[in-house]
Design a protein around this motif. Structure first.
Motif, mmCIF file in Angstrom:
data_model
loop_
_atom_site.group_PDB
_atom_site.id
_atom_site.type_symbol
_atom_site.label_atom_id
_atom_site.label_comp_id
_atom_site.label_asym_id
_atom_site.label_seq_id
_atom_site.Cartn_x
_atom_site.Cartn_y
_atom_site.Cartn_z
ATOM 1 N N SER A 21 0.845 -1.191 0.000
ATOM 2 C CA SER A 21 0.000 0.000 0.000
ATOM 3 C C SER A 21 0.876 1.236 0.000
ATOM 4 C CB SER A 21 -0.884 0.037 1.253
ATOM 5 O OG SER A 21 -1.772 -1.045 1.265
ATOM 6 N N THR A 22 0.431 2.237 -0.736
ATOM 7 C CA THR A 22 1.093 3.538 -0.724
ATOM 8 C C THR A 22 0.164 4.506 -0.002
ATOM 9 O OG1 THR A 22 2.189 3.076 -2.829
ATOM 10 C CG2 THR A 22 2.029 5.388 -2.160
ATOM 11 N N ARG A 23 0.587 4.960 1.162
ATOM 12 C CA ARG A 23 -0.201 5.928 1.927
ATOM 13 C C ARG A 23 -0.021 7.302 1.299
ATOM 14 N NH1 ARG A 23 -3.055 6.667 6.215
ATOM 15 N NH2 ARG A 23 -2.794 4.591 7.069
ATOM 16 N N VAL A 24 -1.135 8.010 1.162
ATOM 17 C CA VAL A 24 -1.125 9.337 0.557
ATOM 18 C C VAL A 24 -1.403 10.357 1.666
ATOM 19 C CG1 VAL A 24 -2.100 10.803 -1.239
ATOM 20 C CG2 VAL A 24 -1.945 8.329 -1.592
ATOM 21 N N GLU A 25 -0.421 11.187 1.940
ATOM 22 C CA GLU A 25 -0.526 12.172 3.014
ATOM 23 C C GLU A 25 -1.160 13.460 2.492
ATOM 24 O OE1 GLU A 25 0.176 11.343 6.062
ATOM 25 O OE2 GLU A 25 1.167 9.449 5.600
ATOM 26 N N GLY A 26 -1.743 14.218 3.402
ATOM 27 C CA GLY A 26 -2.280 15.531 3.073
ATOM 28 C C GLY A 26 -3.784 15.537 2.923
ATOM 29 N N SER A 27 -4.343 16.712 3.106
ATOM 30 C CA SER A 27 -5.798 16.856 3.040
ATOM 31 C C SER A 27 -6.336 16.695 1.620
ATOM 32 C CB SER A 27 -6.225 18.214 3.612
ATOM 33 O OG SER A 27 -5.634 19.258 2.859
ATOM 34 N N ASP A 28 -5.464 16.796 0.627
ATOM 35 C CA ASP A 28 -5.886 16.657 -0.772
ATOM 36 C C ASP A 28 -5.694 15.238 -1.294
ATOM 37 O OD1 ASP A 28 -3.117 16.674 -0.788
ATOM 38 O OD2 ASP A 28 -2.978 17.860 -2.639
ATOM 39 N N TRP A 29 -5.602 14.270 -0.386
ATOM 40 C CA TRP A 29 -5.293 12.894 -0.789
ATOM 41 C C TRP A 29 -6.291 12.333 -1.785
ATOM 42 C CZ3 TRP A 29 -8.598 8.861 -0.098
ATOM 43 C CH2 TRP A 29 -9.648 9.017 0.824
ATOM 44 N N LEU A 30 -7.580 12.614 -1.618
ATOM 45 C CA LEU A 30 -8.580 12.052 -2.518
ATOM 46 C C LEU A 30 -8.393 12.583 -3.938
ATOM 47 C CD1 LEU A 30 -10.988 10.227 -2.984
ATOM 48 C CD2 LEU A 30 -12.476 12.096 -2.251
ATOM 49 N N ARG A 31 -8.137 13.871 -4.068
ATOM 50 C CA ARG A 31 -7.889 14.459 -5.387
ATOM 51 C C ARG A 31 -6.652 13.831 -6.021
ATOM 52 N NH1 ARG A 31 -4.348 17.342 -7.453
ATOM 53 N NH2 ARG A 31 -3.377 17.975 -5.511
ATOM 54 N N ARG A 32 -5.601 13.639 -5.241
ATOM 55 C CA ARG A 32 -4.357 13.078 -5.765
ATOM 56 C C ARG A 32 -4.518 11.616 -6.183
ATOM 57 N NH1 ARG A 32 -0.746 14.068 -1.096
ATOM 58 N NH2 ARG A 32 0.823 12.949 -2.287
ATOM 59 N N VAL A 33 -5.239 10.853 -5.390
ATOM 60 C CA VAL A 33 -5.473 9.448 -5.746
ATOM 61 C C VAL A 33 -6.329 9.357 -7.002
ATOM 62 C CG1 VAL A 33 -6.642 7.330 -5.016
ATOM 63 C CG2 VAL A 33 -5.115 8.524 -3.432
ATOM 64 N N THR A 34 -7.369 10.176 -7.079
ATOM 65 C CA THR A 34 -8.235 10.188 -8.267
ATOM 66 C C THR A 34 -7.436 10.572 -9.508
ATOM 67 O OG1 THR A 34 -10.144 10.716 -6.892
ATOM 68 C CG2 THR A 34 -10.337 11.197 -9.253
ATOM 69 N N ALA A 35 -6.569 11.587 -9.365
ATOM 70 C CA ALA A 35 -5.732 12.020 -10.495
ATOM 71 C C ALA A 35 -4.745 10.927 -10.895
ATOM 72 C CB ALA A 35 -4.994 13.305 -10.135
#
Length: 134
Positions: A21-35
């Motif tokens: 798993s790659t953990r995505v930090e920051g409040s914008d994580w959902l936008r970054r994962v979607t992108a």
């Protein structure tokens, strides 16, 4: 039991699976994962862990399973599944490798090769995630 497992591996090959798993930090994580998932769809990798990608299956467009945000890459002797977590800020990668024992039936060598290959393939998938800014 080990002798039976060796017989099964000689007959069907050694199957090794692993996940990372790659953990995505920051409040914008959902936008970054979607992108990142959109980028992988629009420009799929040509290779993962040094193995060419032979085909891509996108479960978002449906097919044999209900539509979901999942990509499946078929490689030479391996398969990688990439999907965002449904509950956490993570992208998950799963890999399966199949190695046939050589003509001598050396199951130990096939197991070692399969473990090494699954690690290499997952490391390649992790590099892709880093390259996408995750």
């Amino acid at each position: 039991i080990e002798a039976r497992l060796d017989d099964l591996h000689r007959r069907h090959g050694v199957h090794v699976t692993a996940a990372r798993s790659t953990r995505v930090e920051g409040s914008d994580w959902l936008r970054r994962v979607t992108a990142a998932m959109a980028a992988l769809r629009s420009d799929p990798p040509s290779e993962v862990g040094g193995r060419p990608v032979r085909s891509v299956e996108d479960l978002l467009v449906g097919g044999r399973l209900p539509p979901s945000d999942v990509l499946i890459w078929l490689l030479d002797g391996a398969r990688v599944v990439v999907r965002p977590s449904g509950t956490e800020p993570k992208v998950k990668c799963y890999a399966e490798v199949v190695v046939e024992p050589d003509g001598s039936g050396d199951v130990a060598r096939a197991r070692a090769e399969a473990r090494s290959t699954v690690d290499t393939v997952l490391a390649g998938a992790e590099e892709l995630m880093v390259g996408l800014g995750l």
